[in-house]
Design a protein around this motif. Structure first.
Motif, short mmCIF file in Angstrom:
data_model
loop_
_atom_site.label_atom_id
_atom_site.label_comp_id
_atom_site.label_asym_id
_atom_site.label_seq_id
_atom_site.Cartn_x
_atom_site.Cartn_y
_atom_site.Cartn_z
N VAL A 88 53.70 48.88 42.56
CA VAL A 88 52.03 48.56 42.92
C VAL A 88 51.25 49.81 43.31
O VAL A 88 50.25 49.97 42.63
N PHE A 89 51.76 50.58 44.07
CA PHE A 89 50.77 51.62 44.93
C PHE A 89 51.40 52.88 44.18
O PHE A 89 50.57 53.95 44.25
N SER A 90 52.33 53.23 43.26
CA SER A 90 52.84 54.40 43.17
C SER A 90 52.85 54.65 41.47
O SER A 90 51.92 55.35 40.98
N ASP A 91 53.70 54.06 40.85
CA ASP A 91 53.93 54.16 39.47
C ASP A 91 52.78 54.12 38.69
O ASP A 91 52.45 55.04 37.57
N PRO A 92 51.79 53.22 38.76
CA PRO A 92 50.63 53.16 37.96
C PRO A 92 49.74 54.66 38.04
O PRO A 92 48.82 54.80 36.90
N TYR A 93 49.89 55.21 39.03
CA TYR A 93 49.01 56.49 39.21
C TYR A 93 49.65 57.99 39.01
O TYR A 93 49.27 58.63 39.36
N LYS A 94 50.67 57.51 38.13
CA LYS A 94 51.51 58.80 37.87
C LYS A 94 52.44 58.68 36.74
O LYS A 94 52.45 57.47 36.17
N GLY A 95 52.92 59.38 35.94
CA GLY A 95 53.91 59.30 34.88
C GLY A 95 55.01 58.49 35.37
O GLY A 95 55.57 58.72 36.53
N SER A 96 55.45 57.55 34.68
CA SER A 96 56.70 56.90 35.05
C SER A 96 57.44 56.29 33.91
O SER A 96 56.74 55.72 33.09
N GLU A 97 58.73 56.44 33.92
CA GLU A 97 59.48 55.84 32.71
C GLU A 97 59.24 54.37 32.49
O GLU A 97 59.20 53.76 31.64
N TYR A 98 58.96 53.80 33.64
CA TYR A 98 59.04 52.29 33.71
C TYR A 98 57.12 51.67 33.10
O TYR A 98 57.11 50.47 32.86
N ASN A 99 56.27 52.47 33.41
CA ASN A 99 54.98 52.13 33.09
C ASN A 99 55.05 51.76 31.63
O ASN A 99 55.53 52.24 30.70
N ARG A 100 54.22 50.81 31.19
CA ARG A 100 53.74 50.73 29.81
C ARG A 100 52.56 50.08 29.98
O ARG A 100 51.85 49.46 30.59
N TRP A 101 51.75 50.16 28.50
CA TRP A 101 50.59 49.51 28.34
C TRP A 101 50.39 49.37 27.02
O TRP A 101 51.10 49.62 26.28
N ASN A 102 49.01 48.51 26.56
CA ASN A 102 49.07 48.24 25.18
C ASN A 102 48.41 49.41 24.42
O ASN A 102 47.26 50.01 24.44
N SER A 103 49.46 50.20 23.73
CA SER A 103 49.49 51.48 23.29
C SER A 103 49.21 51.14 21.93
O SER A 103 49.75 50.32 21.20
N PRO A 104 48.43 51.82 21.05
CA PRO A 104 47.57 53.03 21.62
C PRO A 104 46.15 52.71 22.15
O PRO A 104 45.48 53.57 22.61
N TYR A 105 45.80 51.40 22.02
CA TYR A 105 44.60 51.26 22.44
C TYR A 105 44.12 51.57 23.82
O TYR A 105 43.03 52.17 24.06
N LEU A 106 45.05 51.40 24.90
CA LEU A 106 44.66 51.82 26.31
C LEU A 106 45.50 53.04 26.72
O LEU A 106 45.33 53.44 27.83
N ASP A 107 45.86 53.93 25.70
CA ASP A 107 46.18 55.15 26.05
C ASP A 107 45.42 56.03 27.02
O ASP A 107 45.64 56.62 27.87
N ARG A 108 43.94 56.00 26.64
CA ARG A 108 43.12 56.59 27.33
C ARG A 108 42.63 56.33 28.55
O ARG A 108 42.55 56.61 29.75
N ASP A 109 42.68 54.76 28.60
CA ASP A 109 42.52 54.04 30.13
C ASP A 109 43.76 54.41 31.00
O ASP A 109 43.54 54.41 32.06
N ALA A 110 44.93 54.24 30.57
CA ALA A 110 46.06 54.53 31.27
C ALA A 110 46.12 55.91 31.82
O ALA A 110 46.33 56.06 33.05
N GLU A 111 45.76 56.78 31.12
CA GLU A 111 45.33 58.20 31.62
C GLU A 111 44.34 58.53 32.43
O GLU A 111 44.59 59.19 33.54
N ALA A 112 43.36 57.45 32.16
CA ALA A 112 42.29 57.67 33.20
C ALA A 112 42.47 57.36 34.56
O ALA A 112 42.23 57.92 35.51
#
Ligand SMILES: Nc1ncnc2c1ncn2[C@@H]1O[C@H](COP(=O)(O)OP(=O)(O)O)[C@@H](O)[C@H]1O
Ligand SMILES: Nc1ncnc2c1ncn2[C@@H]1O[C@H](COP(=O)(O)OP(=O)(O)O)[C@@H](O)[C@H]1O
Ligand SMILES: [Mg+2]
Ligand SMILES: [Mg+2]
Ligand SMILES: [Mg+2]
Ligand SMILES: [Mg+2]
Ligand SMILES: [Mg+2]
Lengths: 419, 419
Positions: free
Chosen positions: A183-207
């Protein structure tokens, strides 16, 4: 056949186990004919068996020493079953109407026997996806949160009881660490476990990973999560931890329970309702535009907080001369002063709630564990639109939570995103 | 003669005890000729014996199951000696230059053997009353606070270590309750234990008990004290818990240690320096107007915070890739972001410090335990003037702490009271 050592059960050994356990076998009248056993664990962590006999039923939940949805590569203490049981019992005593009864606990086997929440009970999240209105949901869940949070805090408890319980739940540290990470760490850094609706949300995840103000705010919430022993929180109170019918609301799965900030529970619930709201456009079709349903969700968000507020202040008033040590009646001795302290307490709690709610929303969009509300939207581009709106709102809530004066302003902000 | 059960020692049985305890008798070369033993406990709670032999010395501190200065009518667990020892050891490891070494601990006897802080060490409070400047005090105490607080917090520790330690110190609940009562409750209500410089301060004491805003603020601080497990705090870090020479600073008496807010320690120290400042006019005489000394106290207040700030941020930088779990380097990955989070952390800590410091000042003027700084001013009316100024400042700090941007503004506020 004794179960003196831990081992994962299967359908067969489960029957042996029940036969050897009077508190369970008595629930089915010691009758093993026509027993049906079904593993239904759809959660992320554990195995859940429904056991139905001719004259009764129950549920068996067993924790294995790893995270089920990831596998043995992510070890996780099976002691979590102990803390789940403690929380079920403690919350169950405080709010028996909304917590399933525990029939049996076996620490060696990390195994809980509890009431089977029979059909038509379904997981609330599934009801929200299906577009079902639950007219009593806000009343019930606010009752559950008000009673469990108020009564395990220093508003109700003495310091002596409080510190004893805090110490006990410090033992659930591995589960706390899991929350800290996902909750408090992985979403705010690169993590092997993170995933998102790619490629649509690539920029949002990066932001999210590049947003200094977001990182500043999440740090404050993480510290509060780690340090503030305000009440015995459920710890995982999303809409997948609530089972409902039209007139029953039951909270399950408190294996993440510990002494933490009240806003973490309220935020989890409200945040997941907001996710459900933003997913609705993805579920709309010609037969049902979901407009009315979206209004119901917004009303439920509003009522949940409003009723929670009322119930906590009512409990506070009712127990103001009780053993709670936070606000002694000899000090807070005038009605206007009582109102002043309650308003301050609730204002701070409201802002905590918005912050934690937002954090829980963000992690469901760019972190490891996603929600079926979005995942079940088939068209990825349509899904991305829904997710992006939710993410946008979450960022506003996290950064500007202190500017929201009441829940109607939150509802307005939700509506504004879609206008 | 065995000491298998608790009993209070006297000069005679103390010798028997030392003879039976190699870790102590070895300190005096097992030589019992010409041993001098002197009970010097001037504190509020315990008995302290100085033991000096021909070839060595040590101090024995024993906790009895009540509050010494009140008597057996106020029971208090003697287990406090255990937590004092744990804290002396933990803080001693982190900051050996400023914590006396523990030679021996006996839990059954609630008895600690530790280094004798030999003359010219005196209690700092006495030095402040005498008007002695300690040029290294700010450097030393800021070093002590920075190391002990930083290194027991999640800035340095993992969640696993943190929760294990938090759970352990939850056991020191009786001492926490004592603080809750005498610092956060009694001064704000009628209490048989409260006293003040009557009749001079009758109206002032009453004003504290009638001040809604003060009560609102003290509630927030009390909750933080009870709920926020930020670091292993000393818990009683006033100027009577520090022994000094011109080049040595030693922190004793951490029997109130627990996981609490860092600001509680920093505030205790700074608040007691402010009390010392306002007491100076009461100690001025023809030979010494104390003007220069007052300037030195103000410089010391300023330097204590400034150096603490520098040392904590230096430790933070030094350990940013260490095992501390609050701010992961992969998230807080840019210099400007690191600066942002540190500034926010330190700003919040500064405001906590002012709040707790103010609370500690107030309770020393209208609560049960007073300070020698004021008590030693013979003329009651003169004393009342000093006390009233301190009280006035404390009320400003407690109510308006969030408006102070830095320590120089605090110093200005102190000066303004006397202008
Ligand atoms: N008491 C119960 N009655 C009926 N179904 C249950 C009960 N407890 C759990 N379940 C079912 O099992 C699923 C997983 O249970 P849960 O406690 O959430 O496990 P996990 O910790 O793995 O998430 C739930 O989503 C629900 O469908
Ligand atoms: N290690 C020591 N060396 C020298 N004197 C000490 C030492 N520890 C305590 N004392 C003396 O004993 C007094 C009381 O000790 P303290 O630990 O503050 O007890 P209490 O918990 O009762 O306040 C101190 O004020 C100081 O004068
Ligand atoms: Mg679950
Ligand atoms: Mg804790
Ligand atoms: Mg679970
Ligand atoms: Mg002392
Ligand atoms: Mg003491």
């Amino acid at each position: 056949m004794a179960f003196t050592e831990f081992r994962p059960l299967d359908d067969k050994s489960l029957i042996e186990y029940i036969k050897a356990t009077p508190s369970l076998s008595s629930k089915i009248g010691d009758n093993f004919d026509n027993l049906t056993i079904k593993e239904v664990g759809d959660g992320n962590l554990n195995f859940v068996y429904i056991v139905i006999g001719a004259s009764g039923s129950f549920v068996i939940k067993q924790a294995l020493p790893y995270v089920r949805c990831i596998g043995e590569s992510w070890p996780m203490t099976k002691e979590r079953a102990y803390f789940e049981t403690q929380a079920l019992k403690e919350h169950g005593q405080l709010c028996p109407d909304h917590v399933p009864e525990v029939y049996h606990f076996d620490r060696t086997m990390s195994l809980i026997g509890m009431r089977y929440l029979e059909p038509p009970h379904i997981i609330l999240r599934k009801g929200l996806i299906a577009g079902i209105e639950y007219p009593l949901l806000a009343a019930h869940i606010s009752e559950y949160m008000a009673r469990t949070l108020f009564c395990t805090s220093l508003l109700y408890r003495s310091t002596t009881e409080h510190k004893r319980d805090v110490a006990e739940f410090c033992g659930n540290v591995e589960l706390c660490r899991l929350t800290e990470q996902v909750v408090f760490s992985d979403p705010y850094k690169g993590s092997e476990y993170n995933r998102w609706n790619s490629p649509y949300l690539d920029r949002d995840a990066e932001a999210v990973r590049e947003d200094n103000i977001l990182k500043l705010e999440i740090a404050e919430l993480k510290s509060m999560f780690c340090e503030r022993t305000q009440a015995l929180v459920h710890g995982d109170l999303h809409t997948g931890s609530v089972m409902v019918t039209l007139d029953s609301t039951q909270v399950i799965d408190p294996e993440f329970a510990f002494y933490g900030p009240m806003g973490f529970d309220i935020g989890a619930f409200v945040g997941n309702l907001i996710l459900a709201f933003f997913a609705q456009d993805g579920h709309a079709n010609e037969g049902n535009d979901r407009k009315a349903y979206k209004e119901w969700i917004l009303r439920t968000i509003e009522e949940t907080w409003t009723l929670f507020y009322k119930k906590v202040t009512a409990l506070w008033h009712q127990h103001k001369d009780g053993s709670g040590e936070a606000y002694l009646p000899e000090i807070y001795n005038k009605p206007e002063l009582q109102q002043l302290v309650q308003e301050k307490f609730m204002k701070d709690l409201f802002h905590d709630t918005l912050g934690f709610g937002a954090a829980k929303m963000i992690r469901r969009i760019v972190g490891v564990a996603h929600v079926e509300d979005f995942e079940s939207i088939k068209d990825a581009s349509n899904r991305a639109t829904c997710e992006r709106q939710a993410l946008e709102l979450a960022k506003i809530l996290l950064k500007e939570r202190r500017n929201f004066r009441d829940i109607t302003e939150v509802v307005s902000a939700i509506k504004k995103i879609q206008s």
